[in-house]
Design a protein around this motif. Sequence first.
Motif, PDB file in Angstrom:
ATOM      1  N   GLY A 138     -29.384   8.472 -23.348  1.00 16.46           N
ATOM      2  CA  GLY A 138     -29.239   9.274 -22.146  1.00 16.46           C
ATOM      3  C   GLY A 138     -30.543   9.733 -21.525  1.00 16.46           C
ATOM      4  N   MET A 139     -31.659   9.573 -22.242  1.00 14.33           N
ATOM      5  CA  MET A 139     -32.943   9.977 -21.671  1.00 14.33           C
ATOM      6  C   MET A 139     -33.430   8.846 -20.773  1.00 14.33           C
ATOM      7  SD  MET A 139     -36.409   9.923 -21.594  1.00 14.33           S
ATOM      8  CE  MET A 139     -37.771  11.024 -21.389  1.00 14.33           C
ATOM      9  N   LEU A 140     -33.625   9.139 -19.492  1.00 15.16           N
ATOM     10  CA  LEU A 140     -33.958   8.106 -18.516  1.00 15.16           C
ATOM     11  C   LEU A 140     -35.456   7.878 -18.399  1.00 15.16           C
ATOM     12  CD1 LEU A 140     -31.510   9.294 -15.732  1.00 15.16           C
ATOM     13  CD2 LEU A 140     -31.200   7.349 -17.271  1.00 15.16           C
ATOM     14  N   ARG A 141     -36.189   8.952 -18.131  1.00 11.36           N
ATOM     15  CA  ARG A 141     -37.633   8.851 -17.901  1.00 11.36           C
ATOM     16  C   ARG A 141     -38.218  10.251 -17.908  1.00 11.36           C
ATOM     17  NH1 ARG A 141     -35.144   8.753 -13.002  1.00 11.36           N
ATOM     18  NH2 ARG A 141     -34.415   6.641 -13.339  1.00 11.36           N
ATOM     19  N   GLY A 142     -39.539  10.315 -17.938  1.00 18.72           N
ATOM     20  CA  GLY A 142     -40.175  11.626 -17.902  1.00 18.72           C
ATOM     21  C   GLY A 142     -41.658  11.499 -17.637  1.00 18.72           C
ATOM     22  N   VAL A 143     -42.282  12.656 -17.499  1.00 18.13           N
ATOM     23  CA  VAL A 143     -43.708  12.673 -17.193  1.00 18.13           C
ATOM     24  C   VAL A 143     -44.374  13.830 -17.936  1.00 18.13           C
ATOM     25  CG1 VAL A 143     -43.393  14.094 -15.110  1.00 18.13           C
ATOM     26  CG2 VAL A 143     -45.378  12.602 -15.273  1.00 18.13           C
ATOM     27  N   PHE A 144     -45.576  13.577 -18.393  1.00 18.39           N
ATOM     28  CA  PHE A 144     -46.418  14.580 -19.049  1.00 18.39           C
ATOM     29  C   PHE A 144     -47.597  14.830 -18.126  1.00 18.39           C
ATOM     30  CE2 PHE A 144     -50.038  15.597 -21.895  1.00 18.39           C
ATOM     31  CZ  PHE A 144     -49.516  16.678 -22.583  1.00 18.39           C
ATOM     32  N   ALA A 145     -47.796  16.083 -17.741  1.00 20.08           N
ATOM     33  CA  ALA A 145     -48.819  16.399 -16.741  1.00 20.08           C
ATOM     34  C   ALA A 145     -49.594  17.635 -17.151  1.00 20.08           C
ATOM     35  CB  ALA A 145     -48.158  16.611 -15.376  1.00 20.08           C
ATOM     36  N   GLU A 146     -50.822  17.726 -16.643  1.00 17.99           N
ATOM     37  CA  GLU A 146     -51.737  18.815 -17.017  1.00 17.99           C
ATOM     38  C   GLU A 146     -52.142  19.588 -15.770  1.00 17.99           C
ATOM     39  OE1 GLU A 146     -55.964  19.426 -19.462  1.00 17.99           O
ATOM     40  OE2 GLU A 146     -55.169  17.413 -19.101  1.00 17.99           O
ATOM     41  N   ALA A 147     -52.122  20.906 -15.866  1.00 21.54           N
ATOM     42  CA  ALA A 147     -52.502  21.740 -14.735  1.00 21.54           C
ATOM     43  C   ALA A 147     -53.992  21.612 -14.453  1.00 21.54           C
ATOM     44  CB  ALA A 147     -52.151  23.202 -15.003  1.00 21.54           C
ATOM     45  N   GLU A 148     -54.343  21.860 -13.202  1.00 24.30           N
ATOM     46  CA  GLU A 148     -55.756  21.853 -12.844  1.00 24.30           C
ATOM     47  C   GLU A 148     -56.480  22.970 -13.585  1.00 24.30           C
ATOM     48  OE1 GLU A 148     -55.198  22.024  -8.615  1.00 24.30           O
ATOM     49  OE2 GLU A 148     -55.439  19.859  -8.435  1.00 24.30           O
ATOM     50  N   ARG A 149     -55.767  24.082 -13.775  1.00 25.74           N
ATOM     51  CA  ARG A 149     -56.303  25.085 -14.702  1.00 25.74           C
ATOM     52  C   ARG A 149     -56.111  24.510 -16.095  1.00 25.74           C
ATOM     53  NH1 ARG A 149     -53.020  29.064 -11.997  1.00 25.74           N
ATOM     54  NH2 ARG A 149     -51.681  28.957 -13.801  1.00 25.74           N
ATOM     55  N   GLU A 150     -57.112  24.608 -16.903  1.00 25.49           N
ATOM     56  CA  GLU A 150     -57.050  23.966 -18.221  1.00 25.49           C
ATOM     57  C   GLU A 150     -56.023  24.632 -19.126  1.00 25.49           C
ATOM     58  OE1 GLU A 150     -60.868  23.778 -20.017  1.00 25.49           O
ATOM     59  OE2 GLU A 150     -61.759  22.688 -18.344  1.00 25.49           O
ATOM     60  N   ARG A 151     -55.543  23.836 -20.077  1.00 22.85           N
ATOM     61  CA  ARG A 151     -54.701  24.302 -21.179  1.00 22.85           C
ATOM     62  C   ARG A 151     -53.264  24.645 -20.766  1.00 22.85           C
ATOM     63  NH1 ARG A 151     -59.132  27.491 -21.708  1.00 22.85           N
ATOM     64  NH2 ARG A 151     -57.975  29.448 -21.818  1.00 22.85           N
ATOM     65  N   GLU A 152     -52.834  24.120 -19.634  1.00 21.03           N
ATOM     66  CA  GLU A 152     -51.459  24.322 -19.204  1.00 21.03           C
ATOM     67  C   GLU A 152     -50.837  22.944 -18.967  1.00 21.03           C
ATOM     68  OE1 GLU A 152     -49.513  26.869 -15.683  1.00 21.03           O
ATOM     69  OE2 GLU A 152     -51.492  27.545 -16.306  1.00 21.03           O
ATOM     70  N   PHE A 153     -49.682  22.694 -19.574  1.00 19.11           N
ATOM     71  CA  PHE A 153     -49.067  21.373 -19.516  1.00 19.11           C
ATOM     72  C   PHE A 153     -47.602  21.481 -19.118  1.00 19.11           C
ATOM     73  CE2 PHE A 153     -52.634  21.055 -22.381  1.00 19.11           C
ATOM     74  CZ  PHE A 153     -53.196  19.821 -22.103  1.00 19.11           C
ATOM     75  N   LEU A 154     -47.121  20.418 -18.475  1.00 14.44           N
ATOM     76  CA  LEU A 154     -45.724  20.316 -18.071  1.00 14.44           C
ATOM     77  C   LEU A 154     -45.141  19.042 -18.659  1.00 14.44           C
ATOM     78  CD1 LEU A 154     -43.525  21.481 -15.986  1.00 14.44           C
ATOM     79  CD2 LEU A 154     -44.319  19.639 -14.498  1.00 14.44           C
ATOM     80  N   VAL A 155     -43.987  19.181 -19.295  1.00 18.12           N
ATOM     81  CA  VAL A 155     -43.240  18.012 -19.752  1.00 18.12           C
ATOM     82  C   VAL A 155     -41.896  18.045 -19.022  1.00 18.12           C
ATOM     83  CG1 VAL A 155     -42.338  16.717 -21.712  1.00 18.12           C
ATOM     84  CG2 VAL A 155     -44.335  18.211 -22.030  1.00 18.12           C
ATOM     85  N   LEU A 156     -41.683  17.070 -18.159  1.00 20.80           N
ATOM     86  CA  LEU A 156     -40.440  16.970 -17.398  1.00 20.80           C
ATOM     87  C   LEU A 156     -39.704  15.714 -17.837  1.00 20.80           C
ATOM     88  CD1 LEU A 156     -38.543  17.785 -15.028  1.00 20.80           C
ATOM     89  CD2 LEU A 156     -39.990  16.355 -13.562  1.00 20.80           C
ATOM     90  N   SER A 157     -38.464  15.874 -18.277  1.00 23.89           N
ATOM     91  CA  SER A 157     -37.662  14.710 -18.653  1.00 23.89           C
ATOM     92  C   SER A 157     -36.348  14.718 -17.883  1.00 23.89           C
ATOM     93  CB  SER A 157     -37.405  14.672 -20.158  1.00 23.89           C
ATOM     94  OG  SER A 157     -36.819  15.880 -20.622  1.00 23.89           O
ATOM     95  N   MET A 158     -35.869  13.511 -17.589  1.00 20.14           N
ATOM     96  CA  MET A 158     -34.644  13.320 -16.823  1.00 20.14           C
ATOM     97  C   MET A 158     -33.597  12.657 -17.718  1.00 20.14           C
ATOM     98  SD  MET A 158     -36.333  11.882 -13.299  1.00 20.14           S
ATOM     99  CE  MET A 158     -37.603  12.799 -12.416  1.00 20.14           C
ATOM    100  N   TRP A 159     -32.355  13.162 -17.626  1.00 12.55           N
ATOM    101  CA  TRP A 159     -31.269  12.716 -18.510  1.00 12.55           C
ATOM    102  C   TRP A 159     -30.051  12.345 -17.686  1.00 12.55           C
ATOM    103  CZ3 TRP A 159     -32.186  13.106 -23.923  1.00 12.55           C
ATOM    104  CH2 TRP A 159     -33.399  13.730 -24.254  1.00 12.55           C
ATOM    105  N   ASP A 160     -29.254  11.414 -18.218  1.00 14.10           N
ATOM    106  CA  ASP A 160     -28.118  10.968 -17.418  1.00 14.10           C
ATOM    107  C   ASP A 160     -26.833  11.731 -17.695  1.00 14.10           C
ATOM    108  OD1 ASP A 160     -27.075   9.893 -19.744  1.00 14.10           O
ATOM    109  OD2 ASP A 160     -27.149   7.818 -19.087  1.00 14.10           O
ATOM    110  N   SER A 161     -26.858  12.629 -18.668  1.00 14.70           N
ATOM    111  CA  SER A 161     -25.696  13.502 -18.844  1.00 14.70           C
ATOM    112  C   SER A 161     -26.038  14.642 -19.781  1.00 14.70           C
ATOM    113  CB  SER A 161     -24.486  12.741 -19.396  1.00 14.70           C
ATOM    114  OG  SER A 161     -24.620  12.557 -20.788  1.00 14.70           O
TER     115      SER A 161
END
Length: 202
Positions: A138-161
């Motif tokens: 069910g996990m479709l895709r996702g992205v790992f990203a880093e803030a321009e301010r250091e030491r802050e990260f985002l993990v976004l994942s997309m799911w089909d149900s």
Amino acid sequence: MLVKWIRCSVVDRGGFERGQRKWAGLPGEPGFRGQGGGWSRSERGAVHLFSFWESRALYDSFMARSHDRLAASQSGTYQDMQARLFDYRFDVKTGFEPRFHDADLLRVAHCRVREERTEHFALMQEKVWNPAMAGSPGMLRGVFAEAEREREFLVLSMWDSAAERAKYRTERVERLALRAQTGADVASITGAVVDVEPAWTV
């Protein structure tokens, strides 16, 4: 690629949703790649939106030219808006594309990482967390990203149900966190599970 994450508390749901339709004009903007989001499952009235841009320069150009006109129709319908920008680092599962049409559910994790642990944290995301999430039904895709301010990260994942998302749960997560030494890396972590609102997908 630039990732923008917006959170706000909606006080006029009908007005907010009508205003959200105005963003359908975004595909005509240079550098725009996609936008989507929905309502938080755990926080009443809370909205999470994600938009993707080819570069910071093209995003800045949009903000200077068109943003305020599009946003005007939602004035007064929300409060406590927070917007954060992140730079794409790598896919969670291969072949990430910023599209939401096939996703029912989004999972977002916002991590503040200890200064000396940022590279270890990113490495563990790539070597431990990503393969586990990519192998989840069910996990479709996702992205790992880093803030321009250091030491802050985002993990976004997309799911089909939501049912499939529920399979990726407590015991497995605890085991992975131990293996990745997440407790040593992360100073704080907040997250949300978001039901995708199809009408908001651009």
